[in-house]
Design a protein around this motif. Structure first.
Motif, PDB file in Angstrom:
ATOM      1  N   SER A  17       9.421  32.905  -3.498  1.00 15.38           N
ATOM      2  CA  SER A  17       9.678  31.175  -3.113  1.00 15.38           C
ATOM      3  C   SER A  17      10.535  30.757  -4.117  1.00 15.38           C
ATOM      4  O   SER A  17      10.056  30.483  -4.861  1.00 15.38           O
ATOM      5  CB  SER A  17       8.235  30.938  -2.594  1.00 15.38           C
ATOM      6  N   ILE A  18      11.020  29.822  -2.742  1.00  9.67           N
ATOM      7  CA  ILE A  18      11.178  28.194  -3.657  1.00  9.67           C
ATOM      8  C   ILE A  18      11.115  27.091  -3.056  1.00  9.67           C
ATOM      9  O   ILE A  18      10.021  27.320  -1.884  1.00  9.67           O
ATOM     10  CB  ILE A  18      13.237  28.411  -3.059  1.00  9.67           C
ATOM     11  N   THR A  19      10.171  25.960  -3.979  1.00  8.69           N
ATOM     12  CA  THR A  19       9.405  25.002  -2.673  1.00  8.69           C
ATOM     13  C   THR A  19      10.338  23.830  -3.016  1.00  8.69           C
ATOM     14  O   THR A  19      10.993  23.240  -4.901  1.00  8.69           O
ATOM     15  CB  THR A  19       8.630  24.467  -3.858  1.00  8.69           C
ATOM     16  N   SER A  20      10.943  23.326  -2.188  1.00 12.87           N
ATOM     17  CA  SER A  20      11.932  22.125  -1.992  1.00 12.87           C
ATOM     18  C   SER A  20      11.192  20.786  -0.932  1.00 12.87           C
ATOM     19  O   SER A  20      10.925  20.645  -0.446  1.00 12.87           O
ATOM     20  CB  SER A  20      13.103  22.321  -1.460  1.00 12.87           C
ATOM     21  N   ALA A  21      11.240  19.761  -2.865  1.00 16.13           N
ATOM     22  CA  ALA A  21      10.789  18.506  -2.276  1.00 16.13           C
ATOM     23  C   ALA A  21      11.872  17.668  -2.321  1.00 16.13           C
ATOM     24  O   ALA A  21      12.772  17.405  -3.133  1.00 16.13           O
ATOM     25  CB  ALA A  21       9.717  17.861  -3.294  1.00 16.13           C
ATOM     26  N   VAL A  22      11.825  16.109  -1.259  1.00 16.03           N
ATOM     27  CA  VAL A  22      12.643  15.409  -1.593  1.00 16.03           C
ATOM     28  C   VAL A  22      12.366  13.800  -1.296  1.00 16.03           C
ATOM     29  O   VAL A  22      10.864  14.308  -1.263  1.00 16.03           O
ATOM     30  CB  VAL A  22      13.457  15.056   0.175  1.00 16.03           C
ATOM     31  N   THR A  23      12.228  13.133  -2.742  1.00 19.29           N
ATOM     32  CA  THR A  23      11.380  12.264  -2.795  1.00 19.29           C
ATOM     33  C   THR A  23      12.350  11.021  -2.439  1.00 19.29           C
ATOM     34  O   THR A  23      13.606  10.682  -2.327  1.00 19.29           O
ATOM     35  CB  THR A  23      11.398  12.451  -5.031  1.00 19.29           C
ATOM     36  N   ARG A  24      11.371   9.773  -2.195  1.00 21.56           N
ATOM     37  CA  ARG A  24      11.770   8.738  -1.985  1.00 21.56           C
ATOM     38  C   ARG A  24      12.931   7.727  -3.248  1.00 21.56           C
ATOM     39  O   ARG A  24      12.463   7.869  -3.904  1.00 21.56           O
ATOM     40  CB  ARG A  24      10.890   7.767  -1.445  1.00 21.56           C
ATOM     41  N   SER A  25      13.385   6.631  -2.368  1.00 19.59           N
ATOM     42  CA  SER A  25      14.562   6.072  -3.083  1.00 19.59           C
ATOM     43  C   SER A  25      14.259   4.773  -2.482  1.00 19.59           C
ATOM     44  O   SER A  25      13.689   4.073  -1.622  1.00 19.59           O
ATOM     45  CB  SER A  25      16.016   6.630  -3.240  1.00 19.59           C
ATOM     46  N   GLY A  26      14.723   4.273  -4.193  1.00 16.18           N
ATOM     47  CA  GLY A  26      14.543   2.284  -3.357  1.00 16.18           C
ATOM     48  C   GLY A  26      15.094   1.930  -2.438  1.00 16.18           C
ATOM     49  O   GLY A  26      16.260   2.492  -2.541  1.00 16.18           O
ATOM     50  N   THR A  27      14.931   0.936  -1.726  1.00 16.27           N
ATOM     51  CA  THR A  27      16.383  -0.166  -1.144  1.00 16.27           C
ATOM     52  C   THR A  27      16.624  -1.465  -1.404  1.00 16.27           C
ATOM     53  O   THR A  27      15.858  -1.752  -2.237  1.00 16.27           O
ATOM     54  CB  THR A  27      15.866  -0.124   0.678  1.00 16.27           C
ATOM     55  N   ASN A  28      16.988  -1.866  -0.104  1.00 20.93           N
ATOM     56  CA  ASN A  28      17.051  -3.754  -0.802  1.00 20.93           C
ATOM     57  C   ASN A  28      16.316  -4.333  -0.669  1.00 20.93           C
ATOM     58  O   ASN A  28      16.505  -5.486  -0.596  1.00 20.93           O
ATOM     59  CB  ASN A  28      18.135  -3.620   0.200  1.00 20.93           C
ATOM     60  N   GLU A  29      14.655  -3.491   0.151  1.00 21.18           N
ATOM     61  CA  GLU A  29      13.570  -4.105  -0.092  1.00 21.18           C
ATOM     62  C   GLU A  29      12.980  -4.524  -0.254  1.00 21.18           C
ATOM     63  O   GLU A  29      12.707  -2.625  -0.562  1.00 21.18           O
ATOM     64  CB  GLU A  29      13.302  -4.145   1.410  1.00 21.18           C
ATOM     65  N   ARG A  30      11.651  -4.988  -1.197  1.00 18.20           N
ATOM     66  CA  ARG A  30      10.743  -4.368  -2.227  1.00 18.20           C
ATOM     67  C   ARG A  30       9.458  -3.829  -1.276  1.00 18.20           C
ATOM     68  O   ARG A  30       8.918  -4.647  -0.357  1.00 18.20           O
ATOM     69  CB  ARG A  30      10.812  -5.686  -3.405  1.00 18.20           C
ATOM     70  N   HIS A  31       8.774  -2.883  -1.041  1.00 21.32           N
ATOM     71  CA  HIS A  31       7.759  -2.621  -0.827  1.00 21.32           C
ATOM     72  C   HIS A  31       7.319  -1.867  -1.615  1.00 21.32           C
ATOM     73  O   HIS A  31       7.519  -0.812  -2.385  1.00 21.32           O
ATOM     74  CB  HIS A  31       8.471  -1.355   0.554  1.00 21.32           C
ATOM     75  N   GLY A  32       5.865  -1.418  -1.162  1.00 23.73           N
ATOM     76  CA  GLY A  32       4.572  -0.964  -2.271  1.00 23.73           C
ATOM     77  C   GLY A  32       3.408  -0.314  -1.314  1.00 23.73           C
ATOM     78  O   GLY A  32       3.590  -0.364  -0.415  1.00 23.73           O
ATOM     79  N   SER A  33       2.801   0.239  -2.034  1.00 25.38           N
ATOM     80  CA  SER A  33       1.338   0.437  -1.413  1.00 25.38           C
ATOM     81  C   SER A  33       0.704   0.514  -2.629  1.00 25.38           C
ATOM     82  O   SER A  33       1.041   0.871  -3.497  1.00 25.38           O
ATOM     83  CB  SER A  33       1.760   2.016  -1.031  1.00 25.38           C
ATOM     84  N   LEU A  34      -0.720   0.824  -2.277  1.00 22.85           N
ATOM     85  CA  LEU A  34      -2.233   0.765  -2.796  1.00 22.85           C
ATOM     86  C   LEU A  34      -3.020   1.302  -2.309  1.00 22.85           C
ATOM     87  O   LEU A  34      -3.335   1.279  -1.230  1.00 22.85           O
ATOM     88  CB  LEU A  34      -2.134  -0.395  -3.469  1.00 22.85           C
ATOM     89  N   LEU A  35      -3.890   2.314  -3.161  1.00 23.79           N
ATOM     90  CA  LEU A  35      -4.766   3.385  -2.876  1.00 23.79           C
ATOM     91  C   LEU A  35      -5.247   3.319  -3.703  1.00 23.79           C
ATOM     92  O   LEU A  35      -5.730   3.401  -4.894  1.00 23.79           O
ATOM     93  CB  LEU A  35      -3.776   4.351  -2.469  1.00 23.79           C
TER      94      LEU A  35
END
Length: 241
Positions: A17-35
């Protein structure tokens, strides 16, 4: 995305099998999250046959952050996740009845991705993944204090890809990747294994050298050229591992 059959040629030597994942990229605006996630041993039930609750707690913390390095050209996205678990197991051997032994885990996950747009037709992407895992495991039961296994597992992966739009119909992508994998399991008490049936267990179960691989290095490279014409697409490529 998990593919279990009908692989495209660029997936090479995959068999099952093949597992394909797409990772996020940054944009022109700063964004973040905390958990944050925490669990207290006070909320857990008392094990069957135990005279009291074993101490146990765990905590998980994570953060993501993405944004521009250079507006409209260079972006970053980074994340970190850490887990810390502290628990105790009971030793019920008559030799040291009702003694607590540690069962501790620590894990760290790190990710960093940088995308640089050289031109409207050229994109360079760099990515790093890291994982560090440590586990001090004393199983309790008839195993005396100090008897158990120490785990160390590290994974590091670095990837560089270059995507070029040669023309409106031709796209080329080149990728180079390096990965290092460490996995070592050793005895906390590397001495002769002594097992007294129904009474106690102590000593080594994995032997003087332990068990695992340190390290395993993997090098990969591939280049894929895609030509589209109307409803048809043809891919040419090569790679090595």
């Amino acid at each position: 995305q998990v593919m279990t059959s009908q692989f495209s040629p660029e997936y090479g030597d995959a068999l099952a099998s093949i597992t394909s994942a797409v990772t996020r990229s940054g944009t022109n605006e700063r964004h973040g999250s905390l958990l944050f996630f925490g669990q207290s041993g006070a909320l857990q039930d008392q094990p069957v046959f135990a005279t009291r609750k074993p101490p146990a707690s765990s905590a998980r913390v994570g953060v993501t952050l993405g944004g521009p390095i250079a507006q409209d050209r260079t972006f970053y996205f980074a994340s970190y996740e850490g887990r810390r678990a502290r628990a105790k197991n009971f030793v019920v051997s008559p030799a040291v009845d009702n003694t607590e032994v540690p069962d501790d885990e620590d894990e760290h996950l790190a990710f960093l991705k940088v995308d640089h747009r050289v031109s409207s037709n050229d994109l360079v992407s760099m990515r790093y993944n890291g994982q560090w895992f440590r586990w001090h495991h004393e199983p309790g039961g008839l195993s005396l204090p100090g008897t158990g296994t120490k785990y160390r597992n590290d994974v590091h992966t670095a990837l560089i890809s270059v995507t070029q739009l040669v023309s409106t119909h031709i796209l080329n992508q080149a990728r180079v990747q390096f990965a290092r994998y460490d996995d070592l399991r050793t005895d906390l008490n590397p001495s002769v294994l002594v097992s007294r049936a129904g009474y106690s267990v102590e000593g080594s179960t994995l032997g003087p050298y332990g068990f695992g691989v340190t390290p395993e290095d993997t090098y990969e490279a591939a280049d894929i050229l895609t030509h589209t014409a109307g409803r048809h697409a043809i891919k040419f490529g090569t790679g090595f591992k």
